[in-house]
Motif scaffolding. Structure first.
Motif, PDB file in Angstrom:
ATOM      1  N   ARG A   1      65.037   1.972 -30.938  1.00  0.00           N
ATOM      2  CA  ARG A   1      64.431   0.594 -31.661  1.00  0.00           C
ATOM      3  C   ARG A   1      65.640  -0.217 -32.225  1.00  0.00           C
ATOM      4  NH1 ARG A   1      59.614  -0.121 -30.638  1.00  0.00           N
ATOM      5  NH2 ARG A   1      57.928   1.492 -30.344  1.00  0.00           N
ATOM      6  N   ASN A   2      66.898  -0.151 -31.760  1.00  0.00           N
ATOM      7  CA  ASN A   2      67.923  -0.835 -32.276  1.00  0.00           C
ATOM      8  C   ASN A   2      68.259  -0.907 -33.743  1.00  0.00           C
ATOM      9  OD1 ASN A   2      69.536  -2.404 -30.487  1.00  0.00           O
ATOM     10  ND2 ASN A   2      68.798  -4.322 -31.044  1.00  0.00           N
ATOM     11  N   ARG A   3      68.004   0.200 -34.235  1.00  0.00           N
ATOM     12  CA  ARG A   3      68.113   0.485 -35.861  1.00  0.00           C
ATOM     13  C   ARG A   3      69.540   0.928 -35.867  1.00  0.00           C
ATOM     14  NH1 ARG A   3      62.414   3.491 -36.278  1.00  0.00           N
ATOM     15  NH2 ARG A   3      60.794   1.700 -36.286  1.00  0.00           N
ATOM     16  N   LEU A   4      70.153   0.639 -36.839  1.00  0.00           N
ATOM     17  CA  LEU A   4      71.441   1.220 -37.224  1.00  0.00           C
ATOM     18  C   LEU A   4      71.305   2.567 -38.108  1.00  0.00           C
ATOM     19  CD1 LEU A   4      73.576  -1.976 -38.487  1.00  0.00           C
ATOM     20  CD2 LEU A   4      73.894  -0.312 -36.490  1.00  0.00           C
ATOM     21  N   ALA A   5      71.898   3.621 -37.724  1.00  0.00           N
ATOM     22  CA  ALA A   5      71.776   5.003 -38.336  1.00  0.00           C
ATOM     23  C   ALA A   5      73.005   5.383 -38.842  1.00  0.00           C
ATOM     24  CB  ALA A   5      71.171   6.004 -37.282  1.00  0.00           C
ATOM     25  N   ARG A   8      78.468   3.968 -38.439  1.00  0.00           N
ATOM     26  CA  ARG A   8      76.960   3.798 -38.323  1.00  0.00           C
ATOM     27  C   ARG A   8      76.602   3.414 -36.705  1.00  0.00           C
ATOM     28  NH1 ARG A   8      74.162  -0.220 -42.148  1.00  0.00           N
ATOM     29  NH2 ARG A   8      72.520   1.160 -41.941  1.00  0.00           N
ATOM     30  N   GLN A   9      75.485   3.884 -36.247  1.00  0.00           N
ATOM     31  CA  GLN A   9      75.526   3.469 -34.852  1.00  0.00           C
ATOM     32  C   GLN A   9      74.163   2.995 -34.385  1.00  0.00           C
ATOM     33  OE1 GLN A   9      77.111   6.814 -32.039  1.00  0.00           O
ATOM     34  NE2 GLN A   9      74.655   6.831 -31.447  1.00  0.00           N
ATOM     35  N   ARG A  10      74.085   2.132 -33.762  1.00  0.00           N
ATOM     36  CA  ARG A  10      72.612   1.549 -33.293  1.00  0.00           C
ATOM     37  C   ARG A  10      71.893   2.494 -32.334  1.00  0.00           C
ATOM     38  NH1 ARG A  10      71.199  -3.196 -34.616  1.00  0.00           N
ATOM     39  NH2 ARG A  10      73.145  -3.810 -34.971  1.00  0.00           N
TER      40      ARG A  10
END
Length: 846
Positions: free
Chosen positions: A486-490, A481-483
Motif C-alpha cells: 500500500r505504498n507505505r514506507l517500512a 527504508r523501503q516502500r
C-alpha cells in the motif's frame, strides 16, 4: 543543474573534478597496501588528471590551502591511505552451547534467528580453518581501529589480529559499537603511536563539494589501495523535507564493496557488506569515513561520516551492552509469559474414521500426522495485567483447532488456563487472556515515538529451545527504508529480524516488535501462489520474509486497548465439526483436458484445458442452482468482489486423490467383501479443491464467478455461504457394545444412493475388529435404516434403539441395512463373546 533519473540532482558538472574516462579508470586501479609491488600482475596506478584549483576557487576549501597538481594529490592520498588502512583478521570459535551448526533455515521458527545464522557462518569458518578478513582503519594514535559493524555475537570471536602495511601483527579486541554509524571500534594492543589520519573539519558541506574516497580490497590474495571520486550528491525535489546526501557507487564514483566472503557473511548478519572508505577533500586532506553508502549533508547528522565525530563521537561499549542485556532479560522475566498451545489433531485416535482426503494447498495441515506434535510453546508480552500479546502468526486453520491454552510466568511451577481472544487484521499476532493477573505491563510501553535510524536497537527473542525457555539478546540498526504494501514506507532492520522479536531502546524501554504484515488479499494471494505464502503458521515464516515489519507499540495502541475492532473475525476457535464445515457451491464436476476442450471448441478460454472444471451435476437448492448453472457449464475462475486478480481454477488429478467414487463408473466393482471393506465410500466427498478454495475465501464474502455458458464467457455474482453438513462434518455416535460408529445421512450420500429426502437411515463409518457388528458382516458405508422394524433417523436415534432393546432384555435385534442398491437384514447380538479364532477384520469370511 542536471537531475538524476530518480529526481535527485547531481553536482554541477562545471564544479566536478575533471576525470577523463581513461584516467578515471586508471585512478581506480589498485596499488599494493605494502611497500612492494603487487604480485597479481595488476598495472600500477597512473597519476589521475585533475584540474588545478586555487584556495579561493575551492567550494569547501580552507584559506591558505595549498594547491596540488595531480601527481602530488594522488601521492598524498596513497601515502595517507597506506599508513591508515590495516587488515583485520577475525578467528571464530564455536559456541559451546551449540557445537553443531543450526538446522537448515527452513527449520521451525523458534530455532532460527539472525544469531543462529551468524553462528552457522562462524562454525563454517572454524570447520574450514579460515579467518574473516576485512578492512580496518586507524582512527587515533592510541590504537583504536575502526571496522564496519560485524554483527556477530562477541562470544563467537576467539581472537582478532590487526596487520599493518609494513607487516606487523597486533592483537585487538572489540571495544565499542558506534552509536551514529554502522561500525565497531577495536582496541589494538599497540606498543607505540599509530599512524591515524589527521582529520580536518571539512567546513560547510554543500552538494558542490568535491570528495575523493580511498579504500582497500583483496584481489587475488593481495590487499591493494584504490581511490576515486565520490559519487554525485542527490538532492530532494523542490519542497521535499528530506536532506541531501552523497552516495557511494553512483555517478562513476567509489564503488560499494566487491562480492566474495562479504556476501557469505552479509547474508548472515546483514552488516558486514558495508563500505569502509576514507574520504579526502580537494586538497587530499582526510575529512571523514564512509561506513554507509549514503553520506548525509545535513549538519545535524555529523557523526555518520565526518572524521572528528567518527573518532570521538558517542559509542556503546560492549560492557554497556552486556549491562543492557541483563536489564532487558530481567524485565522480560517479569513481563513475558510462556504460552502453551495445545491443538486438536486432525485424525486423533478417538476419531479414526475421519480421513481427510486430497492434497489441495488451501488447507495444508502442519498437524496432519501425529509425529508433527500437537503442542507449541510461544511467548507473549504483557500488555495488560491479564492480557498477553504474542507477535506470531496463527492462521485460520490453526486457530480453529486450539483445544487448550496454558499460561505461566518464569519461576511458576503451575500453569493457569488462558483464552484465545483473537488475531489481528493488520499484523500476524494474537491476544491471550487469563482470569487472574499474571504481570504488570511495562509502564512505558507506549512512550517511544520513533526508532532512530542508524542507532543500535536492542533486540530480544524469547524462545522455547531444547525444552526450556531461552532469551536471545542482540542489536540491530535501521539503515534503510523501503516502500512496500500500500505504498507505505517500512523500516528495514539489519540484520533481518525474525517474527516475534521484541525491540528496546538503549535505555531498555520497550519500543516495538517484529511481526509479519498481513495483507487484505492474503488469502487470494495464497490461492494463486501457495508457495509464495500468505498468512501461515508462525514456524512457516522465514527470517527474510519480505513482509516482516517493525511495529511500534505506540502505533498499535488503539488495537491493543480496543482489540475487538482490530481482530480478524475469520480467525477463531471452532469445534471439531465446525472446523469441517465447508463453504459450497453445490456442484459435482470433472476436470478438463486438451482432447475434451478441442472436441468442444473451447481451447482458448480454458487454455487448452489447463484451467476450468465442467459441471456434471447440480444439487437442488444449492447456490449453483439459484445462479442457473447447469450440467455442461464450465467454471473458469473466482474473484473476490472488489479484487483485481481472479484465482484461476487450475486443479490437477493429484488434488483429487480420494475425491471420487472408487467403484462407481470408471472402476470395476469389488469382487469380495474384503475388497469392499477396503473401498472408498460410494459417494463424492465434498472436500473438493473447489469447495476448499471457497472455504479459504470465507463465508459471507461476495465473489464473482467467471463461467463459460453456451460458448460465451460470463460473470455471475454471489455471496459465499456455508453448505449443509456433509458426511465428514455431520454428527456421529459410537455404540461400544456392538462396535459400531455411525454418522448422519447427508445430502451427498442420499444423492449417490438415490435416496429421497424423507428416507431414514444412518451411515456406518467404522466397525471395530472382532465386534458383534463385524461378526454380523456390517460394513463401513452400509446404511442402517431400521432396528426391530423402527425407522432410524439419526445416530442418537440408533444408539437409543439399541439401549432400549437392551433395557427390555432383548439380546439380538433385527437390523435392516442398505449396501449400494441391496437391502439386507442381519441379526445383531449384544451378549455374544467372539471366539479368538473369529476375531478378524470386519466383513471377513472368518
Amino acid at each position: 543543474m542536471t537531475h538524476s533519473p530518480t529526481g535527485g540532482a547531481w553536482r554541477r558538472p562545471t564544479r566536478r573534478p575533471r576525470w577523463p574516462l581513461a584516467l578515471a579508470l586508471a585512478a581506480a586501479l589498485p596499488t599494493p597496501l605494502s611497500g612492494g609491488e603487487a604480485d597479481n600482475g595488476a598495472p600500477q596506478r597512473q597519476p589521475a588528471a585533475r584540474a588545478m584549483k586555487t584556495a579561493e576557487e575551492a567550494p569547501s576549501g580552507r584559506a591558505g590551502a595549498e594547491a596540488l597538481d595531480d601527481a602530488a594529490f594522488n601521492a598524498r592520498i596513497r601515502a595517507v591511505a597506506r599508513d591508515a588502512f590495516v587488515t583485520v583478521h577475525v578467528t571464530f570459535r564455536k559456541d559451546p552451547a551449540e557445537l553443531q551448526p543450526p538446522a537448515p533455515y527452513h527449520a521451525r521458527y523458534e530455532d532460527q534467528g539472525p544469531e543462529d545464522l551468524a553462528r552457522e557462518i562462524a562454525h563454517r569458518f572454524v570447520d574450514d580453518c579460515r579467518t574473516l578478513d576485512l578492512p580496518g582503519l586507524w582512527i587515533d594514535a592510541a590504537g583504536t581501529v575502526l571496522v564496519t559493524d560485524l554483527g556477530f555475537p562477541t562470544k563467537l570471536i576467539d581472537r582478532i589480529e590487526v596487520r599493518t602495511g609494513d607487516g606487523k601483527t597486533i592483537a585487538a579486541e572489540p571495544h565499542a559499537v558506534l552509536r551514529d554509524a554502522p561500525g565497531w571500534r577495536l582496541a589494538a594492543r599497540a606498543t607505540g603511536p599509530c599512524p591515524a589520519p589527521a582529520f580536518a573539519d571539512p567546513g560547510p558541506v554543500t552538494p558542490d563539494m568535491e570528495l575523493t574516497a580511498s579504500w582497500i580490497e583483496e584481489i587475488d590474495g593481495v590487499w591493494s589501495i584504490s581511490f576515486g571520486p565520490l559519487g554525485g550528491a542527490t538532492l530532494p525535489l523542490s519542497g521535499a523535507p528530506h536532506p541531501a546526501w552523497f552516495r557511494l557507487g553512483g555517478g562513476g564514483g567509489a564503488p560499494l564493496p566487491p562480492p566474495g566472503p562479504w556476501g557469505e557473511v552479509g547474508n548472515a548478519t546483514g552488516l558486514t557488506d558495508r563500505p569502509l572508505h576514507l574520504l579526502f577533500d580537494h586538497n587530499a586532506v582526510p575529512v571523514g569515513v564512509a561506513l554507509h553508502e549514503r553520506l548525509p549533508l545535513a549538519p545535524e547528522a555529523p557523526a555518520t561520516w565526518r572524521g572528528p565525530a567518527v573518532q570521538h563521537g558517542p559509542a556503546v561499549t560492549f560492557e554497556a551492552l552486556r549491562t543492557l542485556e541483563r536489564k532487558v532479560i530481567e524485565a522480560a522475566d517479569r513481563q513475558v509469559a510462556e504460552v502453551k498451545l495445545t491443538f486438536r489433531m486432525t485424525a486423533p485416535e478417538d476419531d479414526a474414521d475421519y480421513r481427510p482426503r486430497g492434497s489441495a494447498p488451501y488447507l495444508r495441515d502442519p498437524f496432519a500426522s501425529p509425529e508433527e506434535g500437537r503442542e507449541r510453546t510461544v511467548y507473549g508480552l504483557a500488555v495488560a495485567p491479564r492480557r498477553l500479546l504474542v507477535p506470531l502468526g496463527l492462521n485460520e486453520s490453526l486457530a480453529a483447532r486450539i483445544e487448550r491454552i496454558d499460561v505461566a510466568l518464569p519461576g511458576r511451577e503451575s500453569f493457569v488456563p488462558g483464552r484465545f481472544l483473537g488475531a489481528f487484521k493488520a499484523f500476524a499476532g494474537f491476544l491471550v487472556e487469563t482470569d487472574q493477573d499474571l504481570a504488570e505491563p511495562p509502564p512505558d510501553l507506549f512512550a517511544i515515538e520513533i526508532l532512530p535510524r542508524v542507532r543500535p536497537i536492542a533486540t530480544l527473542r524469547v524462545v522455547h529451545k531444547y525444552g526450556r525457555r531461552t532469551s536471545v539478546f542482540g542489536y540491530a540498526r535501521i539503515l534503510e527504508r523501503q516502500r512496500g504494501y500500500r505504498n507505505r514506507l517500512a523500516d528495514l532492520p539489519e540484520p533481518p529480524l525474525a517474527p516475534g522479536t521484541l525491540l528496546f531502546d538503549l535505555d531498555g524501554r520497550p519500543a516495538g516488535f517484529v511481526a509479519t504484515l498481513r495483507r487484505d488479499d492474503e488469502k487470494v494471494r495464497a490461492l494463486r501462489d501457495p508457495d509464495r505464502g500468505a498468512y501461515t503458521a508462525p514456524w512457516e515464516s522465514g527470517l527474510h520474509a519480505e513482509d516482516n515489519r517493525l511495529f511500534r507499540f505506540r502505533d498499535i495502541r488503539d488495537a491493543l486497548e480496543h482489540p475487538e475492532t482490530a481482530f480478524d473475525p475469520d480467525i477463531r476457535v471452532k469445534t471439531k465439526f465446525e472446523e469441517r464445515r465447508l463453504v459450497w457451491l453445490g456442484i459435482e464436476y470433472c476436470l478438463l483436458n486438451r482432447e475434451l476442450t478441442r472436441h468442444l471448441g473451447i481451447e482458448n478460454p480454458t487454455k487448452s484445458g489447463q484451467i476450468g472444471v465442467m459441471i456434471v451435476d447440480v444439487y437442488d437448492g444449492s447456490p449453483a442452482s439459484r445462479l442457473g448453472l447447469r450440467d455442461g457449464d464450465i467454471l473458469l475462475a473466482v474473484r473476490e468482489a472488489g479484487g483485481q486478480e481472479p484465482v484461476e481454477l487450475r486443479f490437477h488429478e493429484g488434488d483429487h486423490a480420494g475425491f471420487g467414487m472408487r467403484y462407481v463408473g470408471s472402476a470395476p466393482p469389488p469382487e469380495s467383501e474384503e475388497e469392499l471393506w477396503l473401498a472408498e465410500p460410494p459417494w463424492h466427498s465434498q472436500r473438493t479443491p473447489l469447495n476448499l478454495l471457497l472455504t479459504s475465501i470465507g463465508k459471507g464474502k461476495p465473489v464473482i464467478l467467471t463461467c463459460l455458458v453456451g460458448g460465451k464467457v460470463i460473470e455471475k455474482e454471489l455471496v459465499l455461504e456455508e453448505g449443509p453438513p456433509d458426511y465428514e462434518s455431520t454428527d456421529r455416535k459410537k455404540h461400544e457394545p456392538t462396535g459400531l460408529t455411525v454418522r448422519g445421512l447427508t445430502y451427498e450420500v442420499r444423492k449417490a444412493l438415490k435416496l429421497p429426502p424423507e428416507a431414514p437411515g444412518v451411515v456406518v463409518s467404522k466397525v471395530e475388529e472382532g465386534s458383534p457388528a463385524a461378526v454380523a458382516k456390517i460394513h463401513p458405508y452400509d446404511v442402517i435404516q431400521r432396528v426391530q422394524g423402527t425407522a432410524v433417523d439419526s445416530p442418537a436415534g440408533l444408539v437409543a434403539a439399541f439401549e432400549s432393546a437392551c433395557a427390555a432384555g432383548i439380546n439380538t435385534v433385527k437390523v435392516q441395512t442398505l449396501r449400494l442398491d441391496r437391502t439386507r437384514f442381519v441379526d445383531l447380538r449384544f451378549d455374544m463373546e467372539v471366539p479368538a479364532e473369529r476375531i478378524g477384520k470386519p466383513g471377513s469370511e472368518n
